[in-house]
Design a protein around this motif. Structure first.
Motif, PDB file in Angstrom:
ATOM      1  N   ASP A 307       0.760  -1.141  -0.135  1.00 45.01           N
ATOM      2  CA  ASP A 307       0.261   0.221  -0.252  1.00 45.01           C
ATOM      3  C   ASP A 307       1.079   1.266   0.110  1.00 45.01           C
ATOM      4  OD1 ASP A 307       0.532  -0.067   2.617  1.00 45.01           O
ATOM      5  OD2 ASP A 307      -1.192   0.296   3.511  1.00 45.01           O
ATOM      6  N   MET A 310       0.770   3.458  -3.016  1.00 49.90           N
ATOM      7  CA  MET A 310      -0.451   4.325  -3.287  1.00 49.90           C
ATOM      8  C   MET A 310      -0.393   4.963  -3.302  1.00 49.90           C
ATOM      9  SD  MET A 310      -4.071   2.806  -2.030  1.00 49.90           S
ATOM     10  CE  MET A 310      -4.622   1.021  -3.355  1.00 49.90           C
ATOM     11  N   ALA A 314      -0.394   5.354  -7.704  1.00 53.55           N
ATOM     12  CA  ALA A 314      -1.503   4.481  -7.535  1.00 53.55           C
ATOM     13  C   ALA A 314      -1.958   3.775  -9.235  1.00 53.55           C
ATOM     14  CB  ALA A 314      -2.658   6.190  -7.292  1.00 53.55           C
ATOM     15  N   PHE A 317      -2.378   0.218  -9.250  1.00 54.52           N
ATOM     16  CA  PHE A 317      -3.559  -0.743  -8.564  1.00 54.52           C
ATOM     17  C   PHE A 317      -4.329  -0.967  -9.984  1.00 54.52           C
ATOM     18  CE2 PHE A 317      -1.054   0.464  -4.940  1.00 54.52           C
ATOM     19  CZ  PHE A 317      -1.653  -1.008  -4.181  1.00 54.52           C
ATOM     20  N   PHE A 318      -4.481   0.071 -11.175  1.00 52.54           N
ATOM     21  CA  PHE A 318      -5.796   0.186 -11.612  1.00 52.54           C
ATOM     22  C   PHE A 318      -4.620  -0.840 -13.016  1.00 52.54           C
ATOM     23  CE2 PHE A 318      -6.071   4.993 -11.588  1.00 52.54           C
ATOM     24  CZ  PHE A 318      -6.255   4.665 -10.445  1.00 52.54           C
TER      25      PHE A 318
END
Lengths: 450, 450
Positions: A307, A310, A314, A317-318
């Protein structure tokens, strides 16, 4: 002929049953093939179906019962007495009778067998019940034509005619010695052209393909298909001829095996039909879904440990579902090809050769896919260099690892005697999801340094 | 017999070929079945294999050639002259000969056919080449035994014997009229017991199952399996008997179809063996992977639109692979069951009944899985109430939608005459991934309000 069971026919039969027009029913159904009778029975309400089974003579219904789906048959058998079932079984070949008896409860099996009048037939059925249903013993019938090598041609003809009465299709005449050991086979042509004084031992062909009672069904199918056989004799541990497997049973077996493999690959754990009850469907589907859920839970945990990415990355994560999907698809492809190779016995060459080939293959696929992804990513999403590098290297690595898992897990399971078909579908996709995500984020971490 | 092709045997054969010991080779191979000869040929180097094919008489090699994998056969045929191939084809049944010819280039086909000495045989092969390979016409052989209804029993016996010379297995005697139209069949028993003065028209059985040249292979297999037939006659558009399909070809057909369905479900787009070249494997695997990549790209874009959730609800993104995996697995299960139902013609009841059943089934599965997930989530990850509610409702909704897509996409494709097997494996998992993610984040957005 091209007979079709039409709605009109069903309505007519329902009408005749309602009004107990037995004569007309018998007339109407006389010319209809037992496989079509089975289709008619399936379309009727249980009460009407039972009426029909009791009305028709047991020779016809016995054959029709064999053609029914197991669920329909179960319900009809429940409405019949043990004596009525025994009458049906008397008309069946021993292999069919044994299959049907094995569907009954153990208690019912005993009362039904006790009601069978023909001692020989009952004994044969009991013998067949001893074998595993997927072995040659479980697939074979006792009905066959055999002659003793010491008989004369004349004596043989008389005896053969008597035996052939009980056999639907003769296919082959087997030759045995005094101890019932399989010695060879006899061609009808040689028998017809031989001098009537000759002995069978003078004219029989001493080479004959056979299988053992314990030979697996898959192997029986392979041998019969390889040599284009329409029947194969089965011998016991002492080489005595105890039965034969015919091609119609093997056709059914091949289809059932193919359905089972297909269902297993789709994550369905027992043979179910689209018509099965919700309860039965759930029991077949839920186990693999629970496994997939646990796998999903692991991936949640793995993602949680990353995490820190993130904040700055970010977008990583997509890409998780894309990476997971590619890993799953590649794994399923590899495992499917290996499984068929194992089933066909067409996997040749050493494990090392296979490893090199699989790496080269997935490298080639990976480079093509990564290029496509990068072009799309740069044009549409404006990837920067490091991010593009991360995605590209990850995709190629994940594809290589996924294809190795898909290839070698089935091979290893097979080496340990576990059904390699277990290692396909949900098992491969779930484990490859997890490995894919771990590889992706590990590579991202070392390149993007988060 | 249980013959096995051993390494020792191969080495011995290689030695004999190296030293051109033709006599010894012929002795050694004389007793070996053509299917085993095919196995031996596969194990040899191409040059040695060709040596063997040229050495053995064409009757034996013709049958062995039929048993070879297509790749091995292609390489051997390339080394043979058109005349040599024609000699092999003369020994084959018409259906096998047509199969082999169709593997050659169009130009080669013509030169090979021109070299076939037997005009009748050549004409039959050319006729068979006209039919689609998956139709009854493409599966049938011209070899069969037929008699004219106007013949006498005596004349019939002589004629039959001559015909039977060319037919490996007689199976059935078909009866035709003067215009060659199929009228029925003859039982050998009736023929043998009939008065020699009788005409065929007095004793033949006028009901016979048959198929049309254009009947699909799948339907031929279904009819033969349903009625336990070992051969079925094929008629042309005018009802004339033009050939027959035998069970050994149907066994091969069933297995090939099952392999094709299995591969399609695994995202492999053309029949490939584990031994195929890297190039061929790539061509078979890459198309579905590219589709999956595009699907993945869509999911990246979809997730990108929900990036507002990242700040407060980062954990949602950790659950994406779990949701996608469940959607994919449920969809594959549903589509597999429906596909088999379509193939078996065992799908009964209205679409509405199926819809209700599928919703109930997935609701049941969904509630069980959501409960498991919530218990795990609360115990291990400390879900708060709203987050748990989001995950639970999403999981149940995704499972219901995924199972509806898996069930109805194949049914709809089938209704429009498109092969429903297309809608399985990668197609279902990819589309369900996307729908799953959209549903998940939409529900999350409305509950968690981001």
């Amino acid at each position: 002929m091209q007979f079709q069971v039409s709605d009109e026919l069903i309505e007519r039969i329902e009408f005749l049953i309602e009004n107990q027009k037995d004569e007309e029913l018998l007339d109407l159904l006389e010319e209809i093939h037992h496989a079509d009778i089975a289709e008619i029975i399936t379309e009727l309400e249980l009460e009407q179906a039972t009426y029909l089974v009791k009305l028709l003579d047991s020779q016809k219904t016995a054959e029709a019962l064999m053609e029914l789906d197991i669920g329909v048959r179960e319900r009809i058998l429940e409405t019949l007495s043990s004596k009525e079932i025994a009458e049906e079984l008397e008309e069946m070949d021993t292999d069919d009778a044994a299959d049907i008896i094995s569907e009954l409860s153990l208690e019912r099996q005993q009362t039904v067998i006790a009601e069978i009048q023909d001692e020989q037939h009952a004994g044969d059925i009991v013998e067949l019940l001893r074998y595993d249903e997927n072995s040659a013993g479980g697939l074979m019938a006792k009905e066959l034509v055999k002659v003793n090598e010491n008989w004369s041609v004349t004596g043989c003809m008389t005896e053969m005619r008597a035996q052939a009465e009980n056999v639907t299709r003769v296919h082959s005449i087997y030759v045995v010695d005094n101890k019932d050991k399989l010695k060879g086979r006899l061609s009808l042509k040689d028998l017809l052209t031989a001098s009537s004084k000759a002995n069978i031992s003078d004219i029989y062909i001493p080479t004959v393909d056979y299988v053992n009672v314990h030979t697996e069904g898959e192997e029986v199918a392979r041998v019969m298909q390889k040599y284009d056989l329409e029947a194969i004799p089965v011998v016991d541990e002492m080489g005595r001829l105890v039965g034969r497997v015919t091609i119609d049973d093997i056709v059914d077996f091949i289809r059932e095996e193919a359905e089972r493999d297909y269902q297993m690959a789709a994550g369905i754990s027992e043979g179910v039909e689209a018509d099965a009850s919700i309860w039965k469907l759930t029991r077949a589907r839920l186990p693999w879904l629970i496994l997939a859920l646990f796998g999903g839970f692991v991936s949640v945990t793995v993602l949680g440990t990353f995490d820190a990415a993130m904040q700055e990355h970010a977008a990583l994560f997509f890409f998780v579902p894309l990476i997971a999907a590619m890993a799953g698809n590649v794994g399923v492809q590899s495992s499917a090809i290996v499984l068929q190779g194992l089933a066909n016995q067409s996997l040749r060459g050493s494990l090392l050769q296979r490893l090199i080939k699989e790496v080269l293959l997935s490298l080639l696929n990976g480079v093509v896919l990564a290029t496509l992804l990068l072009v799309g990513g740069i044009l549409l999403l404006g990837f920067d260099f490091l991010f593009g590098l991360t995605i590209g290297i990850s995709l190629i690595s994940v594809i290589i690892i996924a294809s190795l898992i898909g290839t070698f897990v089935p091979i290893i399971l097979d080496k340990f005697g576990i059904d390699p078909a277990m290692a396909t579908g949900p098992f491969i996709t779930t484990s490859n999801d997890i490995f894919g995500i771990i590889i992706f984020f590990s590579i991202a971490k070392s390149i993007l340094e988060f």
